[in-house]
Motif scaffolding. Structure first.
Motif, short mmCIF file in Angstrom:
data_model
loop_
_atom_site.label_atom_id
_atom_site.label_comp_id
_atom_site.label_asym_id
_atom_site.label_seq_id
_atom_site.Cartn_x
_atom_site.Cartn_y
_atom_site.Cartn_z
N LEU A 95 68.84 62.81 66.28
CA LEU A 95 69.70 63.83 66.88
C LEU A 95 71.13 63.36 66.60
CD1 LEU A 95 69.63 66.46 68.63
CD2 LEU A 95 70.08 65.00 70.60
N ILE A 96 71.86 64.18 65.85
CA ILE A 96 73.19 63.74 65.43
C ILE A 96 74.20 63.99 66.54
CG2 ILE A 96 75.03 64.02 63.71
CD1 ILE A 96 72.79 64.87 61.76
N PHE B 151 67.60 58.31 67.93
CA PHE B 151 66.25 58.64 67.47
C PHE B 151 65.32 58.76 68.68
CE2 PHE B 151 67.95 56.59 63.63
CZ PHE B 151 67.53 57.48 62.65
N PRO B 152 65.05 59.99 69.15
CA PRO B 152 64.08 60.11 70.24
C PRO B 152 62.67 59.92 69.68
CG PRO B 152 64.92 62.28 69.63
CD PRO B 152 65.60 61.30 68.73
N PRO B 153 61.83 59.17 70.34
CA PRO B 153 60.50 58.92 69.80
C PRO B 153 59.70 60.22 69.69
CG PRO B 153 60.76 57.90 71.99
CD PRO B 153 62.06 58.50 71.63
N GLY B 154 58.84 60.26 68.66
CA GLY B 154 57.95 61.41 68.55
C GLY B 154 58.48 62.55 67.69
N PHE B 155 59.72 62.44 67.22
CA PHE B 155 60.25 63.51 66.37
C PHE B 155 60.36 63.01 64.93
CE2 PHE B 155 61.59 64.62 70.59
CZ PHE B 155 61.41 65.99 70.65
N THR B 156 59.71 63.72 64.03
CA THR B 156 59.74 63.30 62.62
C THR B 156 60.06 64.50 61.75
OG1 THR B 156 57.36 63.63 62.61
CG2 THR B 156 58.12 61.36 62.78
N LEU C 210 72.56 54.48 70.81
CA LEU C 210 73.27 54.99 69.65
C LEU C 210 73.01 54.13 68.41
CD1 LEU C 210 74.93 57.51 69.96
CD2 LEU C 210 76.97 56.10 70.25
N GLU C 211 72.72 54.79 67.29
CA GLU C 211 72.54 54.06 66.03
C GLU C 211 73.39 54.70 64.96
OE1 GLU C 211 68.43 53.23 64.93
OE2 GLU C 211 67.83 53.67 66.99
N GLU C 212 73.70 53.93 63.93
CA GLU C 212 74.44 54.48 62.79
C GLU C 212 73.44 54.91 61.74
OE1 GLU C 212 77.86 54.89 62.58
OE2 GLU C 212 77.67 54.33 64.70
#
Ligand code: ARG
Length: 581
Positions: free
Chosen positions: A307-308, A293-298, A283-285
């Motif tokens: 992903l909120i 932040f799943p890797p590979g998605f921009t 989890l990040e703020e």
């Protein structure tokens, strides 16, 4: 009649099974014989070429060695090396006849069972107090076919109708329900005026601050578990699901109230989902929201896409509920495979949910999550299907029109049917036509909703297949023979048209398996269409009733096997096959 079958009934697969040990002994390890259909013969073995290449040997020599093994003795009447190192096969009449008899003796047409899996299928998923649109039709029809296919394969199928029954709009919807009076609202919603209800509530929300205020308070009360609010919410959900059920019963799908697993069901688990993401350090703020932040998605600017999980305002959202849902399906239901039959526009959402679930360890090795995406339904103008007034098309209206149009066609085709039977056939043909039109094109593509084409008795349509089936049944009626009395052992294939038909029939289990594993019902549709055409070819060349025994008995058994293959195939697509039309 339905014992498991240990050997393939599909002659191509049977040959691959017989050749596997031969290939293994030549290669010194297992090697795939690769058996394909062929124009020149009944089948072609293609695997000798890559095998020879890997061994640095002459391919024709390897092909000769395969033939010399004798593994196909009795199976083939001719085995020849062709081209650079293919092996062309012509099956013997006895081999094919034996397979056809085995298929005829087997309730599931010779489909071999593999290890049963637990398959959760998320489909239909309309939204409470909103109209079901054609996208929900697609999800419902495709999902139901997949449920039937997996059941047929012996899997444990758990259907989940993930209705949209939670979220901020419910405050406003409940307040509108109170304003109208529950009974007035129930009458309108019961008539299927879901869109009207939603729109009125929306208009009030944008026009009245007082209504907005009440709606906000109501959401808080709903989330806080206030009993009166919960009762009103339940009433609202019940009105909608009652309406959905009328659509389901008209459509003839398997879904029922036991399958309801709406978004609300996952609310109690959301906090635990967040806690687990936090404990895993994922989890990040970001801008005050809690995200992963799943890797590979921009995004479009190439920045990492979050992903909120919890919005800045503190509310959970769609992604959080879908993650909680993944946990439930895997940990409580024991899913090995999860199919999400959801429109293509939700691709990124689902991909991100699956990616985060994998990161968190909720989708362990051996558990698959698949987005079974589908395209749009277009009108004849190739734009999104709309009603004449420009609104989105109401599903029930569409289904009623299908039945009505089919009724007229059936009355014209067979004026002798009594009223009850005509009504039943009209329903089978009308609903079958709509479903088949949806299932018969590759699901990821858009398709044009075209009444004339889907209801045509010619071409790759439900009525064509249903008619082919009914025509075979009429042969039995004319002969005064009960189809269940035919003897599978009587099948003796000699004529090219008989062999052609049998080859199609025998490929059915492989086609079903492939359609299931690739979530592609259209493959089964194409196969059934080819099969029905092969039957026409057979029936033109091979008299059935005007021929002496034992040929008559053999052909009747072949006819019955064809009819059963057609009706089984249609049933797997959720389409009825009337006995007469
Ligand atoms: N209710 C959603 C809609 O109408 C579809 C839900 C699909 N399933 C899921 N698990 N997200 O678009």
């Amino acid at each position: 009649m339905s014992e498991p079958i240990s050997r393939s009934i599909d002659p191509l697969q049977r040959v691959a099974e017989l050749l596997a040990p031969v290939f293994a002994s030549i290669a010194g390890e297992s090697a795939d014989p690769v058996v394909r259909p062929s124009d020149r013969a009944d089948a072609q073995v293609n695997g000798a070429l890559p095998l020879a290449k890997a061994l640095g040997r002459n391919p024709r020599e390897v092909a000769e060695e395969i033939i010399a093994s004798g593994a196909l003795d009795g199976v083939c009447s001719s085995v020849e090396v062709a081209g650079p190192g293919f092996v062309n096969l012509v099956f013997s009449d006895d081999f094919l006849s034996g397979l056809a008899a085995d298929a005829a003796r087997h309730e599931r047409l010779g489909l071999a069972t593999s290890d049963p899996r637990t398959v959760v299928i998320d489909y239909s998923a309309p939204n409470v107090a909103k109209e079901m649109h054609v996208g929900h039709l697609r999800s419902t029809v495709i999902g139901d076919a997949l449920a039937r296919l997996h059941l047929f394969a012996g899997d444990k199928v758990i259907r989940e109708n993930h209705i949209g029954d939670w979220g901020r709009p419910f405050g406003m919807l409940i307040e509108h329900l109170l304003d109208l009076g529950e009974d007035v609202a129930a009458a309108g919603l019961g008539q299927g005026d879901l869109d009207g209800f939603y729109k009125q509530a929306n208009v009030k929300f944008s026009e009245s601050e007082e209504f907005q205020e009440r709606s906000r308070e109501r959401v808080v009360a709903l989330q806080g578990g206030d009993p009166d609010t919960a009762a009103l919410w339940r009433r609202l959900v019940a009105m909608s699901t009652e309406y959905f059920n009328t659509v389901y019963s008209k459509l003839g799908v398997l879904l029922n109230d036991d399958d309801l697993a709406g978004e609300s069901m996952y609310q109690p688990g959301m906090q635990a989902t967040i806690d687990r993401l936090g404990a895993a350090g994922l989890l990040e703020e970001s801008d005050g929201a809690s995200v992963v932040f799943p890797p590979g998605f921009t995004n479009r600017d190439g920045e990492p896409l979050p992903l909120i999980i919890r919005a800045r305002t503190g509310g959970f959202n769609y992604a959080t509920s879908d993650l909680t849902c993944v946990i439930d399906r895997v940990e409580r239901l024991g899913a090995d495979l999860m199919l999400y039959v959801v429109g293509a526009p939700q691709q990124q959402h689902l991909d991100m949910v699956f990616a985060v679930a994998r990161m968190a360890g909720w989708l362990p090795e051996g558990v698959d999550a698949v987005h079974v995406a589908f395209g749009n339904v277009l009108g004849e103008d190739r734009k999104m299907l709309r009603s004449r007034s420009g609104d989105s098309v109401k599903l029930v209206d569409l289904l009623d029109e299908a039945i009505e149009r089919a009724g007229a066609l059936v009355a014209e085709k067979n004026p002798d049917l009594d009223d009850d039977e005509r009504a039943a056939v009209a329903r089978a043909v009308g609903i079958g036509a709509v479903k088949y039109a949806d299932l018969s094109t590759d699901r990821v593509r858009d398709y044009v909703f075209d009444w004339d084409r889907m209801l045509s008795f010619d071409g790759n349509t439900a009525p064509y297949l249903q008619y082919a089936h009914a025509r075979i049944r009429s042969i039995f009626r004319r002969a005064g023979v009960d189809p269940s009395s035919v003897d599978p052992s009587a099948i003796s294939l000699v004529e090219p048209a008989e062999r052609e038909l049998a080859l199609r029939i025998l490929a059915t289990p492989s086609v079903i398996a492939e359609a299931t594993s690739s979530q592609s019902p259209h493959r089964l549709c194409t196969h059934l269409f080819d099969l029905a055409q092969a039957f026409t070819g057979f029936y033109e060349h091979c008299p059935v009733l005007k021929v002496d025994e034992p040929v008559r008995g053999s052909r009747l058994a072949l006819c019955d096997l064809t009819a059963r293959t057609l009706s089984t195939g249609l049933d797997l697509l959720g389409i009825e096959a009337p006995e007469r039309m």
